[in-house]
Design a protein around this motif. Structure first.
Motif, PDB file in Angstrom:
ATOM      1  N   UNK A 466      18.714 -66.752 -53.886  1.00 34.52           N
ATOM      2  CA  UNK A 466      17.868 -66.810 -52.692  1.00 34.52           C
ATOM      3  C   UNK A 466      18.677 -67.217 -51.473  1.00 34.52           C
ATOM      4  N   UNK A 467      19.680 -68.084 -51.676  1.00 36.52           N
ATOM      5  CA  UNK A 467      20.470 -68.563 -50.554  1.00 36.52           C
ATOM      6  C   UNK A 467      21.621 -67.672 -50.188  1.00 36.52           C
ATOM      7  N   UNK A 468      21.921 -66.667 -50.993  1.00 38.92           N
ATOM      8  CA  UNK A 468      23.046 -65.767 -50.702  1.00 38.92           C
ATOM      9  C   UNK A 468      22.564 -64.324 -50.535  1.00 38.92           C
ATOM     10  N   UNK A 469      22.282 -63.670 -51.671  1.00 43.63           N
ATOM     11  CA  UNK A 469      21.914 -62.250 -51.623  1.00 43.63           C
ATOM     12  C   UNK A 469      20.637 -62.036 -50.813  1.00 43.63           C
ATOM     13  N   UNK A 470      19.591 -62.795 -51.156  1.00 43.81           N
ATOM     14  CA  UNK A 470      18.295 -62.560 -50.504  1.00 43.81           C
ATOM     15  C   UNK A 470      18.354 -62.941 -49.029  1.00 43.81           C
ATOM     16  N   UNK A 471      18.964 -64.083 -48.710  1.00 45.15           N
ATOM     17  CA  UNK A 471      19.053 -64.509 -47.313  1.00 45.15           C
ATOM     18  C   UNK A 471      19.815 -63.487 -46.478  1.00 45.15           C
ATOM     19  N   UNK A 472      20.969 -63.037 -46.979  1.00 45.62           N
ATOM     20  CA  UNK A 472      21.751 -62.063 -46.212  1.00 45.62           C
ATOM     21  C   UNK A 472      20.998 -60.747 -46.048  1.00 45.62           C
ATOM     22  N   UNK A 473      20.305 -60.320 -47.115  1.00 45.97           N
ATOM     23  CA  UNK A 473      19.539 -59.076 -47.019  1.00 45.97           C
ATOM     24  C   UNK A 473      18.380 -59.219 -46.041  1.00 45.97           C
ATOM     25  N   UNK A 474      17.768 -60.398 -45.977  1.00 47.10           N
ATOM     26  CA  UNK A 474      16.663 -60.599 -45.048  1.00 47.10           C
ATOM     27  C   UNK A 474      17.119 -60.519 -43.594  1.00 47.10           C
ATOM     28  N   UNK A 475      18.307 -61.030 -43.324  1.00 45.65           N
ATOM     29  CA  UNK A 475      18.849 -60.929 -41.961  1.00 45.65           C
ATOM     30  C   UNK A 475      19.110 -59.469 -41.614  1.00 45.65           C
ATOM     31  N   UNK A 476      19.644 -58.717 -42.584  1.00 50.10           N
ATOM     32  CA  UNK A 476      19.888 -57.281 -42.353  1.00 50.10           C
ATOM     33  C   UNK A 476      18.569 -56.552 -42.126  1.00 50.10           C
ATOM     34  N   UNK A 477      17.564 -56.839 -42.970  1.00 52.70           N
ATOM     35  CA  UNK A 477      16.271 -56.159 -42.833  1.00 52.70           C
ATOM     36  C   UNK A 477      15.599 -56.538 -41.513  1.00 52.70           C
ATOM     37  N   UNK A 478      15.701 -57.821 -41.131  1.00 54.31           N
ATOM     38  CA  UNK A 478      15.126 -58.226 -39.841  1.00 54.31           C
ATOM     39  C   UNK A 478      15.778 -57.451 -38.702  1.00 54.31           C
ATOM     40  N   UNK A 479      17.106 -57.301 -38.764  1.00 54.33           N
ATOM     41  CA  UNK A 479      17.810 -56.548 -37.718  1.00 54.33           C
ATOM     42  C   UNK A 479      17.340 -55.099 -37.694  1.00 54.33           C
ATOM     43  N   UNK A 480      17.271 -54.478 -38.878  1.00 50.42           N
ATOM     44  CA  UNK A 480      16.833 -53.079 -38.949  1.00 50.42           C
ATOM     45  C   UNK A 480      15.389 -52.917 -38.483  1.00 50.42           C
ATOM     46  N   UNK A 481      14.573 -53.967 -38.665  1.00 43.91           N
ATOM     47  CA  UNK A 481      13.161 -53.892 -38.280  1.00 43.91           C
ATOM     48  C   UNK A 481      12.935 -54.230 -36.805  1.00 43.91           C
ATOM     49  N   UNK A 482      13.932 -54.785 -36.151  1.00 49.01           N
ATOM     50  CA  UNK A 482      13.763 -55.249 -34.764  1.00 49.01           C
ATOM     51  C   UNK A 482      14.485 -54.384 -33.739  1.00 49.01           C
ATOM     52  N   UNK A 483      15.435 -53.593 -34.167  1.00 48.70           N
ATOM     53  CA  UNK A 483      16.222 -52.770 -33.244  1.00 48.70           C
ATOM     54  C   UNK A 483      16.197 -51.323 -33.702  1.00 48.70           C
ATOM     55  N   UNK A 484      16.219 -50.372 -32.740  1.00 51.28           N
ATOM     56  CA  UNK A 484      16.164 -50.584 -31.288  1.00 51.28           C
ATOM     57  C   UNK A 484      14.749 -50.927 -30.821  1.00 51.28           C
ATOM     58  N   UNK A 485      14.665 -51.360 -29.604  1.00 50.12           N
ATOM     59  CA  UNK A 485      13.368 -51.693 -29.013  1.00 50.12           C
ATOM     60  C   UNK A 485      12.546 -50.423 -28.811  1.00 50.12           C
ATOM     61  N   UNK A 486      11.226 -50.529 -28.812  1.00 55.54           N
ATOM     62  CA  UNK A 486      10.385 -49.336 -28.622  1.00 55.54           C
ATOM     63  C   UNK A 486      10.583 -48.747 -27.221  1.00 55.54           C
ATOM     64  N   UNK A 487      10.426 -47.436 -27.062  1.00 58.11           N
ATOM     65  CA  UNK A 487      10.594 -46.809 -25.744  1.00 58.11           C
ATOM     66  C   UNK A 487       9.450 -47.203 -24.805  1.00 58.11           C
ATOM     67  N   UNK A 488       9.645 -47.061 -23.501  1.00 57.20           N
ATOM     68  CA  UNK A 488       8.563 -47.381 -22.549  1.00 57.20           C
ATOM     69  C   UNK A 488       7.308 -46.552 -22.832  1.00 57.20           C
ATOM     70  N   UNK A 489       6.175 -47.189 -22.784  1.00 53.40           N
ATOM     71  CA  UNK A 489       4.908 -46.490 -23.013  1.00 53.40           C
ATOM     72  C   UNK A 489       4.558 -46.290 -24.465  1.00 53.40           C
ATOM     73  N   UNK A 490       5.312 -46.918 -25.391  1.00 50.97           N
ATOM     74  CA  UNK A 490       5.030 -46.759 -26.821  1.00 50.97           C
ATOM     75  C   UNK A 490       3.667 -47.347 -27.154  1.00 50.97           C
ATOM     76  N   UNK A 491       2.953 -46.653 -28.015  1.00 52.85           N
ATOM     77  CA  UNK A 491       1.589 -47.084 -28.353  1.00 52.85           C
ATOM     78  C   UNK A 491       1.495 -47.715 -29.741  1.00 52.85           C
ATOM     79  N   UNK A 492       2.448 -47.440 -30.610  1.00 49.59           N
ATOM     80  CA  UNK A 492       2.422 -47.985 -31.960  1.00 49.59           C
ATOM     81  C   UNK A 492       3.227 -49.287 -32.016  1.00 49.59           C
ATOM     82  N   UNK A 493       3.058 -50.099 -33.069  1.00 50.61           N
ATOM     83  CA  UNK A 493       3.846 -51.324 -33.199  1.00 50.61           C
ATOM     84  C   UNK A 493       5.341 -51.042 -33.100  1.00 50.61           C
TER      85      UNK A 493
END
Length: 622
Positions: A466-493
């Motif tokens: 949990x402190x190595x594999x899972x933690x590192x994967x969660x940071x990667x998944x958070x990055x993939x889920x947060x970038x890039x930012x939505x385009x102007x006028x986006x209507x979906x999450x």
């Protein structure tokens, strides 16, 4: 360590308490690795005797003979003979014997004497032997064998004093000189030599050991029931059923406490930090991701508590005996039971444990089906989905409904492993193999200390992941889920426009027939690192997507259909969601061919099973 350190090798039969003695002598001063070029585990420990003598102790794999019919036994033989290139020559050998059952160990001692190495015989579990009325004439036994003999009780304080006192009398220079002066007359024994050695061991046993006439009465009484072809199987299934009932019933209060703790921590971060990437990383990425996996720690602990208790009390060997005939019908060798049983903890030690199987074909089949056994990494997945879609309650007012479903999933894994093994007989011609012979240890009360250490070690491994594999994967998944930012006028999450959203939506059409959405697609891809990562990935993806109200269980119950949840369970019975397992198969088989075959057949079975379950559930209104 100085050059005057005494280099010792621990040799013994399986289940003789050798590892317990190793732990008692070395404590925390241990180093675990693999021997060069092979996957056999190497355990080395260091300690200092009361007189200040430095000792390097090597825990060699268990064996009944130096004939070496498996990689483990070859390591032991070569280390004893001094031909193991990666190991320094042993100054002496400590033979560890179960004092309640000396016959097979005496045969091994007689073999070891032929190597010319100085020997010491440690009669382990000596207290149990005395309690059962077994009288061992230590001086006479030492005289007939021609080696020092000392009693030990590895699980008790001061239980190794006699052995330590003896080691203090063994000056390294004298030991080495004695070893060099002794001629090595050992050769692989033929059938006649084995019979003669057995006969000699029996004569020594008769002269030096006196057993009470009813000494084995309780063991015999218990075995008449526990090894019965019908009642024995029924009791084994009952024990497994109780185990999975306990995994749910006992763990629920602790799981609720851990879940509430992470929810409080997430709320604290939301309050303390301003809205932005840092708050999202800590709250949605780390806490939601890692917390969604750590909540299952109580279930892991309870599962291993049962496994270690059953092993300590002496029941595991009986379970192997009971399963031998069934496994033989499935095309598996009786020795495959222990590796498959180990795979309930993790497929990796299970696959490595196949080294005890002599036939390459039998070993390969066992390797290929081991990942189908339900490992502990699947528990977070199973528990999450069961809690989301199977309501709490009892069947017939006694049996926990969720525990019953968990038992069914484990049973499905066992049946699928045996079925695949039967199918593989069409591709791997199985020659007649030797009968499965296993020493059945006497029943004994489990050591609280050993059980506690075993459970703590499994918990540490889970937390380390949990402190190595899972933690590192969660940071990667958070990055993939947060970038890039939505385009102007986006209507979906915003997450729909992220890299994770793009990947999930690209894969979604392939998974649509089995009822999986794009969030599941992301979880399956990232879950290749480790099965439990899928749970953490779902937690992060839904949290970043703005679904923060309630637990992950509640979120899935509101966003998935019952058919999708059941299909997800079916997928995880078969899916090869662990890169580490594939890497170990590559190392054990020395080829990428077999891990590729394993991945392909398990992926195909997972898809077909999920498709059948999903379409059937939809047809029935789920």
């Amino acid at each position: 360590m100085t050059s005057s350190a005494l280099h010792l090798g621990l040799v013994g039969n399986p289940n003789c308490g050798k590892t317990a003695l190793f732990n008692a002598l070395t404590g925390s001063r241990q180093k675990v690795a693999n021997y060069a070029g092979v996957t056999v585990e190497r355990k080395e420990g260091r300690f200092v005797t009361p007189a200040g003598r430095e000792v390097v102790l090597l825990d060699l794999p268990g064996t009944y003979s130096l004939r070496a019919r498996s990689p483990d036994e070859q390591i032991t033989r070569d280390a004893v003979l001094g031909t193991l290139e990666s190991e320094c020559t042993l100054d002496a050998i400590v033979c560890v014997a179960d004092a309640t059952n000396l016959r097979l160990m005496l045969r091994l001692v007689l073999e070891l004497k032929q190597t010319g190495r100085p020997l010491v015989l440690a009669l382990n579990m000596y207290d149990i032997a005395k309690h059962r009325g077994i009288d061992i004439d230590i001086d006479k036994l030492s005289g007939e064998l021609g080696i020092p003999v000392v009693p030990t009780v590895a699980v008790r304080r001061n239980g190794t004093d006699a052995l330590l006192a003896l080691l203090d009398k063994m000056a390294p220079d004298k030991v080495v000189a004695a070893a060099a002066a002794s001629a090595n007359s050992w050769a692989a024994p033929d059938a006649k030599t084995v019979r003669e050695t057995h006969r000699m061991a029996d004569l020594i046993l008769r002269d030096c050991v006196t057993r009470p006439e009813d000494g084995d009465e309780w063991t015999a009484r218990l075995d008449r029931v526990l090894l019965h072809p019908i009642w024995g199987i029924a009791i084994l299934l009952g024990i497994l059923f109780l185990m999975f009932q306990a995994v749910f019933s006992w763990a629920t209060p602790l799981m609720d406490m851990i879940g509430a703790g992470f929810e409080w921590l997430s709320a604290l971060v939301q309050t303390a930090l301003p809205d932005g990437l840092l708050r999202s990383l800590i709250s949605d990425g780390i806490i939601s991701g890692v917390g969604s996996v750590l909540v299952f720690l109580p279930q892991i602990v309870i599962l291993f508590l049962f496994i270690i208790l059953l092993e300590d009390v002496g029941y595991m060997a009986r379970a192997a005996f009971l399963m031998d005939k069934l496994m033989g019908r499935a095309g598996l060798h009786g020795r495959a039971f222990i590796p498959l049983l180990s795979s309930f903890a993790c497929a990796i030690p299970g696959i490595m444990g196949t080294r005890v199987i002599n036939s390459w074909r039998d070993r390969l089949v066992t390797i290929l089906v081991s990942p189908l056994m339900t490992c502990s990494a699947r528990i977070p997945v199973y528990t999450l989905i069961i809690a989301a879609f199977i309501p709490r309650g009892t069947v017939f007012g006694v049996v926990d409904r969720q525990g019953l479903v968990m038992f069914g999933l484990y049973a499905a894994g066992i049946v699928s492993a045996l079925s695949v093994a039967m199918a593989m007989r069409l591709f791997f011609h199985r020659h007649a193999s030797e009968p499965f012979i296993m020493e059945l240890p006497d029943y004994k009360l489990p050591s609280v200390k050993n059980v506690a250490w075993g459970v703590i070690e499994r918990a540490r491994i889970f937390l380390r992941r949990a402190g190595t594999i899972i933690l590192s994967m969660m940071i990667v998944i958070w990055f993939l889920s947060s970038f890039p930012a939505p385009p102007p006028g986006a209507t979906e999450p915003a997450i729909h426009y992220s890299l994770a959203g793009m990947i999930g939506h690209a894969v979604e059409p392939v998974l649509e027939p089995i009822g999986f959405n794009w969030q599941i697609a992301v979880a399956l891809i990232t879950g290749l690192a480790a099965r439990e990562v899928a749970v953490a990935a779902l937690g992060t993806v839904y949290a970043v997507g703005g679904e923060s109200g309630g637990s992950l269980t509640q979120i899935l119950a509101s966003h998935w259909s019952l058919a999708s949840g059941l299909a997800f369970l079916a997928w995880y019975i078969f899916a090869p969601q662990c890169a580490s397992t594939l890497a170990v198969v590559r190392r054990e088989t020395n080829s990428w061919r077999w891990p590729a075959i394993m991945f392909a057949y398990m992926l195909a079975m997972a898809y077909i099973a999920a498709l059948i379950v999903y379409q059937s559930a939809v047809y029935l209104g789920g």
